[in-house]
Design an enzyme around this catalytic site. Sequence first.
Site, short mmCIF file in Angstrom:
data_model
loop_
_atom_site.label_atom_id
_atom_site.label_comp_id
_atom_site.label_asym_id
_atom_site.label_seq_id
_atom_site.Cartn_x
_atom_site.Cartn_y
_atom_site.Cartn_z
N ALA A 36 0.83 -1.20 0.00
CA ALA A 36 0.00 0.00 0.00
C ALA A 36 0.87 1.26 0.00
O ALA A 36 0.56 2.26 -0.64
CB ALA A 36 -0.91 0.00 1.21
N ASP A 39 2.27 1.74 -3.46
CA ASP A 39 1.24 2.31 -4.34
C ASP A 39 1.09 3.81 -4.08
O ASP A 39 0.88 4.59 -4.99
CB ASP A 39 -0.11 1.61 -4.12
N SER A 84 18.19 -19.62 -32.11
CA SER A 84 17.40 -20.61 -31.38
C SER A 84 18.35 -21.72 -30.91
O SER A 84 19.57 -21.58 -31.03
CB SER A 84 16.28 -21.15 -32.25
N LEU A 85 17.81 -22.79 -30.41
CA LEU A 85 18.66 -23.85 -29.82
C LEU A 85 18.36 -25.19 -30.45
O LEU A 85 17.22 -25.46 -30.84
CB LEU A 85 18.36 -23.95 -28.32
N LYS A 118 14.73 -24.23 -18.88
CA LYS A 118 14.25 -23.64 -20.13
C LYS A 118 12.86 -23.08 -19.88
O LYS A 118 11.87 -23.81 -19.82
CB LYS A 118 14.24 -24.67 -21.26
N ARG A 139 11.50 -11.53 -30.25
CA ARG A 139 12.51 -12.21 -31.06
C ARG A 139 12.12 -12.15 -32.54
O ARG A 139 12.99 -12.01 -33.40
CB ARG A 139 12.61 -13.67 -30.60
N GLU A 176 13.72 -14.33 -21.00
CA GLU A 176 12.38 -14.85 -21.26
C GLU A 176 11.35 -14.07 -20.43
O GLU A 176 11.55 -13.85 -19.23
CB GLU A 176 12.36 -16.33 -20.85
N LYS A 295 24.74 -24.69 -21.57
CA LYS A 295 25.59 -23.81 -22.38
C LYS A 295 27.04 -23.98 -21.94
O LYS A 295 27.30 -24.01 -20.73
CB LYS A 295 25.20 -22.34 -22.16
N CYS A 413 -29.50 -39.63 -13.83
CA CYS A 413 -28.23 -40.21 -13.38
C CYS A 413 -27.92 -41.49 -14.16
O CYS A 413 -28.77 -42.38 -14.25
CB CYS A 413 -28.33 -40.52 -11.88
N CYS A 416 -28.27 -44.47 -11.26
CA CYS A 416 -29.52 -44.83 -10.57
C CYS A 416 -30.75 -44.24 -11.23
O CYS A 416 -31.87 -44.44 -10.75
CB CYS A 416 -29.44 -44.39 -9.11
#
Length: 678
Positions: A36, A39, A84-85, A118, A139, A176, A295, A413, A416
């Site tokens: 608070a 804020d 990329s990988l 990852k 990207r 990421e 890596k 049901c 039943c």
Amino acid sequence: MTELSQIEERARTLRAELENHNYQYYVMDAPSIPDAEYDRLMRALIALEKEYPSLITADSPSQKVGGAPLSKFEQITHEVPMLSLDNGFNEDDLIAFEKRLQERLLNVNDLRFSCEPKLDGLAVSIMYEDGVLTQAATRGDGQVGENITQNVKTIANVPIKLRGENIPKRLEVRGEVFMPKQGFEQLNQTQKERGDKLFANPRNAAAGSLRQLDSRITAKRPLLFYAYSMGVIEGETLNALDFHTQRLTALGEWGVPLCKESAVAIGAKQCIEYFNSIGEQRNALSYDIDGVVFKVDDISMQKRLGFVSKAPRWAMAQKFPAQEEITVLQDVEFQVGRTGAITPVARLEPVFVGGVTVSNATLHNQDEILRLGVKINDTVVIRRAGDVIPQIVSVVMDKRTSSAVDIVFPTHCPVCESHVERSESEAVARCTGGLVCPAQRKEAIKHFASRKAFDIDGLGDKIVEQLVEAKLIENPADLFRLNLPMLTSLERMGDKSAVNLLNALETAKNTTLPKFLYSLGIREVGESTARNLAMHFLSLESIMQAEIESLLEVPDVGDIVAQHLFHFMREPSNIDIITSLQDLGVNWPTIEQASAEQQPLLAKTVVLTGTLSQMGRSEAKAKLQDMGAKVSGSVSAKTDLLIAGEKAGSKLSKAQSLNIDIWNEEQMLAFFAEYDDK
Ligand code: IVH
């Protein structure tokens, strides 16, 4: 000082304070002021900037709340392409990766790897010039991405300004953007309440939130960012560091958030160990990951290894088995639960997903079927996350054929044939048959015998079903009326198992009041509510006679629970079962007796924080509750004890400032051991 310079000074102070609080909160994991108060400071800064727009700076923390909507995203060409990988899927792939590296590097031994979860989100590049965030981009295709600067500035843990010494002239941080699991659940809950579209998974929610032309919407979404590499680096500081992990650490010191689960490993064997250990933690992590990235840590080696087409030779992503797959919905069956709730269950063409073969998935309820717009024979995406029941995420509409058939929800049901009812306030449809319905009967007895209830050894689901089908039992009390001939009349039940089961039933008669209450299967009365009721009323008789108003005095008991309890306790057939159970010898010590002997933490409020290394958090929580404690999620003046595992953060500092007793994991375990001896 002129009036304007005083105002400038005030804006500067507010900014510095806000930056510092952001850093304490997101990087040090130790909030320095209540939300608070934060804020309030933010509102003060925004008001000041609104009154004096000339004071607005690109690095003001007020940018965190978003700005005027854009008409489209501009394109940005990456100065250094975003690669990329290559992916691997098993240990052999990782061993082959190490072998390739060794061959190219001429047989270096003990290769050092940076091992990083990852993260399952979106790759983003963030440019800092003289330490100030000037641009952020997606990207895209790796060469050209979109300018999402306004949106990235609103991400809570992204610093708009770096802090500390020797900050590079230009620094492109890459990493990421993702949505933590809890934030995702909350977002979907809000979307649902507003009648807005739900997101299929945290990744989609993160993507949808980041690609908003109106950054004020992004600002409200619970996104986070972790850095994992760098693009442009101008300046000496980082270039002087020889290892990727050292460079990441430097980023961390400038206030850039990093993934805390990353580690260093030497050789493929340790990489495999890391992969397995992250795999075990995967469900407990606060964010989704889809594998581990390995890596080569030594930058000079990275340079020697170079790239093939779009991926570096020095890195590899080892993926977990897919959690989402495509299959065909062959049929829908309707199951009746303990409380009559009718759950549609999808029968699927078996498919291998998340490491197991899945042939069933839950469809939850009628609303879910409508939301998905799914029909029998549709091709569907199913998702299995950890030990969670597989779910249908979406329908692949392109693959719908003319054989698609509507799913019809039953009006009676399936077990039943009683009428099915759906109250306005609930999404769930229920069989109105009550204990007349064999399905509800079976489920009620299975619940009664289950581990957290009467814990009857040897009374598995199959035997309960056989007993109900053979009409040997109709309700939980009948269990204690079973005898040897009755049991041995069942198929595949030998004398020995029957005697064991009778003995187990005898032992189970000695229970506790909370367990007894829980085992009755009253709607919405779970273990912790049962415990609270027992502690509050101290005897079954008082609970049975309690009026709604007094039930509402119990912690965690709201209107709905109180109503269910009140009506349950006034239903003659329920009263009969309770009386019979007691007549048949079911008993428990009084709460006073139990507390003195077994509940050393009675009425104490305990908070668990940080990582426990020797005992699962839910196990610790259950043990503490067994000892009478109320386990709460947040520290306040009412907290009696904080148990702090490793890496405890803000809760620990708060408890320290409030002078609350603090135990580490060892102390907790020692206490448990002492209690177990009694
Ligand atoms: S490194 C050249 N590290 O995976 C290095 N990527 O399949 C390229 N990702 O687009 C990326 N966590 O979105 C790297 N610790 C991590 C990562 C990571 C997630 C994503 C990233 C990238 C994709 C590559």
